[in-house]
Write an enzyme that holds these catalytic residues in place. Structure first.
Site, short mmCIF file in Angstrom:
data_model
loop_
_atom_site.label_atom_id
_atom_site.label_comp_id
_atom_site.label_asym_id
_atom_site.label_seq_id
_atom_site.Cartn_x
_atom_site.Cartn_y
_atom_site.Cartn_z
N ARG A 166 4.81 4.28 -2.90
CA ARG A 166 4.52 5.33 -3.89
C ARG A 166 4.01 6.60 -3.23
O ARG A 166 4.14 7.69 -3.76
CB ARG A 166 3.43 4.79 -4.83
CG ARG A 166 3.66 5.13 -6.25
CD ARG A 166 2.57 4.51 -7.10
NE ARG A 166 3.08 4.26 -8.42
CZ ARG A 166 2.46 3.59 -9.35
NH1 ARG A 166 1.28 3.07 -9.11
NH2 ARG A 166 2.99 3.43 -10.53
N LYS A 181 -3.38 4.61 5.30
CA LYS A 181 -4.39 3.60 5.64
C LYS A 181 -4.22 2.44 4.69
O LYS A 181 -4.41 2.57 3.48
CB LYS A 181 -5.82 4.14 5.53
CG LYS A 181 -6.77 3.10 6.14
CD LYS A 181 -8.21 3.24 5.74
CE LYS A 181 -8.66 2.41 4.58
NZ LYS A 181 -8.52 0.95 4.73
N SER A 235 -10.71 2.28 -6.29
CA SER A 235 -11.74 2.24 -7.33
C SER A 235 -12.30 3.63 -7.60
O SER A 235 -12.15 4.55 -6.78
CB SER A 235 -12.87 1.32 -6.85
OG SER A 235 -13.39 1.83 -5.65
N GLU A 256 -5.61 7.83 -8.03
CA GLU A 256 -5.20 6.82 -9.02
C GLU A 256 -6.26 5.74 -8.97
O GLU A 256 -6.30 4.95 -8.04
CB GLU A 256 -3.86 6.26 -8.65
CG GLU A 256 -2.85 7.35 -8.55
CD GLU A 256 -1.46 6.89 -8.87
OE1 GLU A 256 -1.30 5.77 -9.33
OE2 GLU A 256 -0.57 7.69 -8.65
N CYS A 290 -4.60 -2.69 -12.27
CA CYS A 290 -5.32 -1.57 -12.90
C CYS A 290 -4.89 -1.30 -14.33
O CYS A 290 -5.67 -0.87 -15.17
CB CYS A 290 -5.13 -0.31 -12.07
SG CYS A 290 -3.38 0.12 -11.87
N GLU A 390 -14.78 -2.10 -15.45
CA GLU A 390 -13.59 -2.86 -15.05
C GLU A 390 -14.00 -4.23 -14.49
O GLU A 390 -14.84 -4.32 -13.61
CB GLU A 390 -12.85 -2.05 -13.97
CG GLU A 390 -11.50 -2.59 -13.61
CD GLU A 390 -10.80 -1.74 -12.54
OE1 GLU A 390 -11.45 -1.39 -11.53
OE2 GLU A 390 -9.61 -1.43 -12.71
P1 NAD Z 1 -11.27 0.31 -3.11
O1 NAD Z 1 -11.65 1.59 -3.73
O2 NAD Z 1 -12.34 -0.62 -2.70
O3 NAD Z 1 -10.39 0.57 -1.79
C1 NAD Z 1 -9.19 1.32 -1.85
C2 NAD Z 1 -8.91 1.90 -0.47
O4 NAD Z 1 -9.87 2.93 -0.22
C3 NAD Z 1 -9.06 0.89 0.66
O5 NAD Z 1 -8.06 1.11 1.62
C4 NAD Z 1 -10.44 1.23 1.22
O6 NAD Z 1 -10.60 0.85 2.57
C5 NAD Z 1 -10.45 2.73 1.06
N1 NAD Z 1 -11.77 3.37 1.07
C6 NAD Z 1 -12.92 2.88 0.57
N2 NAD Z 1 -13.93 3.77 0.77
C7 NAD Z 1 -13.38 4.85 1.38
C8 NAD Z 1 -13.90 6.07 1.87
N3 NAD Z 1 -15.19 6.40 1.75
N4 NAD Z 1 -13.05 6.95 2.44
C9 NAD Z 1 -11.73 6.67 2.57
N5 NAD Z 1 -11.20 5.49 2.15
C10 NAD Z 1 -12.00 4.59 1.57
O7 NAD Z 1 -10.24 -0.37 -4.13
P2 NAD Z 1 -9.58 -1.81 -4.00
O8 NAD Z 1 -10.64 -2.82 -4.26
O9 NAD Z 1 -8.77 -1.90 -2.77
O10 NAD Z 1 -8.55 -1.78 -5.23
C11 NAD Z 1 -8.90 -2.10 -6.53
C12 NAD Z 1 -9.16 -0.85 -7.34
O11 NAD Z 1 -8.01 0.00 -7.28
C13 NAD Z 1 -9.37 -1.15 -8.81
O12 NAD Z 1 -10.40 -0.34 -9.31
C14 NAD Z 1 -8.03 -0.78 -9.43
O13 NAD Z 1 -8.10 -0.47 -10.80
C15 NAD Z 1 -7.61 0.38 -8.60
N6 NAD Z 1 -6.17 0.59 -8.64
C16 NAD Z 1 -5.70 1.65 -9.35
C17 NAD Z 1 -4.33 1.87 -9.46
C18 NAD Z 1 -3.77 3.02 -10.25
O14 NAD Z 1 -2.57 3.23 -10.19
N7 NAD Z 1 -4.58 3.77 -10.98
C19 NAD Z 1 -3.44 0.98 -8.82
C20 NAD Z 1 -3.96 -0.08 -8.09
C21 NAD Z 1 -5.34 -0.26 -8.01
#
Ligand code: NAD
Length: 488
Positions: A166, A181, A235, A256, A290, A390
């Site tokens: 995407r 990443k 998140s 997102e 999500c 959530e």
């Molecule tokens: P997360 O936010 O914990 O991590 C997502 C990514 O961000 C990971 O690669 C993580 O290493 C990175 N990250 C974390 N802190 C960061 C920082 N300070 N700087 C840069 N990168 C950082 O999310 P997750 O647990 O991997 O995924 C689940 C979440 O994603 C849920 O809240 C879900 O709803 C959401 N999600 C949203 C969509 C959408 O299309 N809106 C799609 C899939 C998942």
């Protein structure tokens, strides 16, 4: 990845067209099979240094990449789609194992990802600038659509392979280069894909894939001045951090984020359709999607009937080991942290007065693994944490509402605004919900799962910008206005 491997495989970053490991042998992250808690692979724990060399490689490659005609860039996307198709079984097995995704859904993710690269390749001759009217004689004004430059794509673990596409497909098609990443929780399918990129012959630096923790390499990527846009799927908490980092360099963000999708069941709904779709929406990938139904509002006239049918359907959900078992509906949660989070939220919901109808605890049926039982909570209050935050697990809180007006009001009473769904045959209710629900997507009489030609965009804290379709392409373009005055 061979699913019978005993010695964990070691993976590497993919930077500037080749594979790179970590400097220190100890600087790796273990990846576990969530169903067995067994270490199945090790991936490098990148930091500032890897972030910098990956961004430098992307920046160095961007100019020449942007000079290629878009049809030439599209050929690489088509080659990526082909490589995915040729390896579809291996990639799906890797995905199923690393993140406990049932085999059928893992295969769908791989196949849709191949389609996604093909779909965006199809835009090569279709995206356009404009010629606009001038106020001056002898002048022409052009709006050019140009790449932003270097994209940083930060991906979550729940649909790791699809979400990477995407970001990669629209970025590359429009002449940007990218550093992805991958999530530290489910990096393997994406890293397997980089091992196949030799066949695609992409110029070095155009696509780079790195691995590590968010607060290490993730932060280093988001702080880099050479980056034109940061596209995060994750998140709300990570959204805050990424926006704060981007603010320092005024870097564009596309976010997102999480959701708390309401499902409204009206008194005139086809109850069997509603139950089937809501269960499918909640159980798919063990509730870790999500989009999917996170809270249900049912008109009081049909509340008892809905709850009875929902309970029967949730009891029939088959749980098993994603990579070993066939004919199952869901599997384990991604990790211990997620399992504990779900468990804590259900306990607090019960303390706040919710009635436990089904499940409500960690499952020990498999001896090991992060399993949680399909769960229904009834008579939940609107201000309860379980209706506001959530859960991201197989838990359905259900609430009785007086009428459709109250359902709409409660549905909108949320800080999230990703998706929503309504079950009704009444066209007037559909028209009202279409207008009044404050969410980026509204689904009627079906499960919440978006089309690649649509536009997936969260409102409020669920995000900024969006993905998919022609509007998703715009996210990776910037507009230059050129004024040309005729002088003779
Ligand atoms: P997360 O936010 O914990 O991590 C997502 C990514 O961000 C990971 O690669 C993580 O290493 C990175 N990250 C974390 N802190 C960061 C920082 N300070 N700087 C840069 N990168 C950082 O999310 P997750 O647990 O991997 O995924 C689940 C979440 O994603 C849920 O809240 C879900 O709803 C959401 N999600 C949203 C969509 C959408 O299309 N809106 C799609 C899939 C998942």
């Amino acid at each position: 990845m061979n699913s019978n491997t005993k010695t964990p495989a070691t993976y590497q970053h993919y930077i500037n067209g080749s594979l790179h490991g970590s400097d220190a042998a100890s600087d790796y992250i273990d990846v576990l099979d969530p169903c067995t808690e067994e270490v199945i692979a090790r991936v490098p724990r990148g930091r500032q240094k890897e972030a910098d060399i990956a961004i430098d490689a992307a920046a160095a490659a961007q100019h020449n990449w942007s000079l290629l005609p878009s049809v030439e860039r599209a050929k690489y996307l088509k080659a990526m789609a082909n490589v995915i198709r040729e390896n579809r079984i291996m990639l799906a097995e890797t995905l199923a194992r690393e993140q406990a995704k049932v085999k059928g859904l893992a295969q769908v993710e791989i196949d849709v990802t191949a389609e996604y690269y093909d779909y965006y390749a199809g835009f090569a001759r279709a995206y356009e600038g404009e010629i606009i009217q001038s106020d001056r004689p002898g002048e022409q004004i052009f709006l050019h659509k140009l790449p932003i430059g270097v994209v940083v794509g930060i991906c979550p673990w729940n649909f790791p392979f699809f979400v990477m596409a995407r970001k990669v497909a629209p970025s590359l098609l429009t002449g940007n280069t990218i550093v992805v990443k991958v999530s530290e929780e489910a990096p393997l399918t994406c890293l397997e894909f980089t091992r196949l990129l030799g066949k695609v012959n992409l110029p070095g630096g155009v696509l780079n894939v790195v691995c590590g923790y968010g607060n290490e390499i993730g932060e280093a990527l988001t702080n880099n001045k050479q980056v034109g846009i940061i596209s995060l799927t994750g998140s709300v908490d990570s959204g805050h951090k990424v926006m704060a980092a981007a603010a320092k360099n005024i870097t564009k963000v596309s976010l997102e984020l999480g959701g708390k999708a309401p499902a409204i069941v009206c008194r005139d709904a086809d109850m069997d359709v509603a139950v089937k779709a809501i269960v499918a929406s909640r159980v798919i990938y063990s509730g870790q999607v999500c989009n999917c139904a996170e809270r249900v509002y049912v008109e009081e006239a049909v509340y008892d009937e809905f709850l009875e049918k929902l309970t029967t359907a949730m009891k029939a959900v088959k749980v098993g080991n994603a990579s070993a078992d066939s004919d199952i509906d869901m599997s384990a949660q991604i990790n211990q942290k997620q399992l504990d989070k779900i468990s804590g939220m259900v306990e607090r919901a019960k303390e706040a007065g919710a009635k436990l109808i089904l499940g409500g605890k960690k499952s020990t049926a498999f001896g090991k693994g992060y399993f949680y039982e399909p769960t229904i909570l009834a008579d939940v209050k609107q201000d309860a944490e379980i209706m506001q935050k959530e859960v991201f697990g197989p838990v359905l809180p259900v609430m009785k509402v007086k009428d459709f007006d109250e359902a709409l009001r409660f549905a909108n009473d949320s800080e999230y605004g990703l998706t929503s769904s309504v079950y009704t045959k009444d066209i007037n209710k559909m028209l009202r919900a279409t207008k009044e629900l404050k969410f980026g997507e509204v689904y009627f009489n079906r499960e919440n799962f978006e089309a690649i030609q649509g536009f997936h965009a969260g409102w409020r804290k669920s995000g900024i910008g969006g993905a998919d379709g022609k509007h998703g392409l715009e996210e990776y373009l910037q507009t230059k206005t050129v004024y040309i005055q005729q002088t003779a």
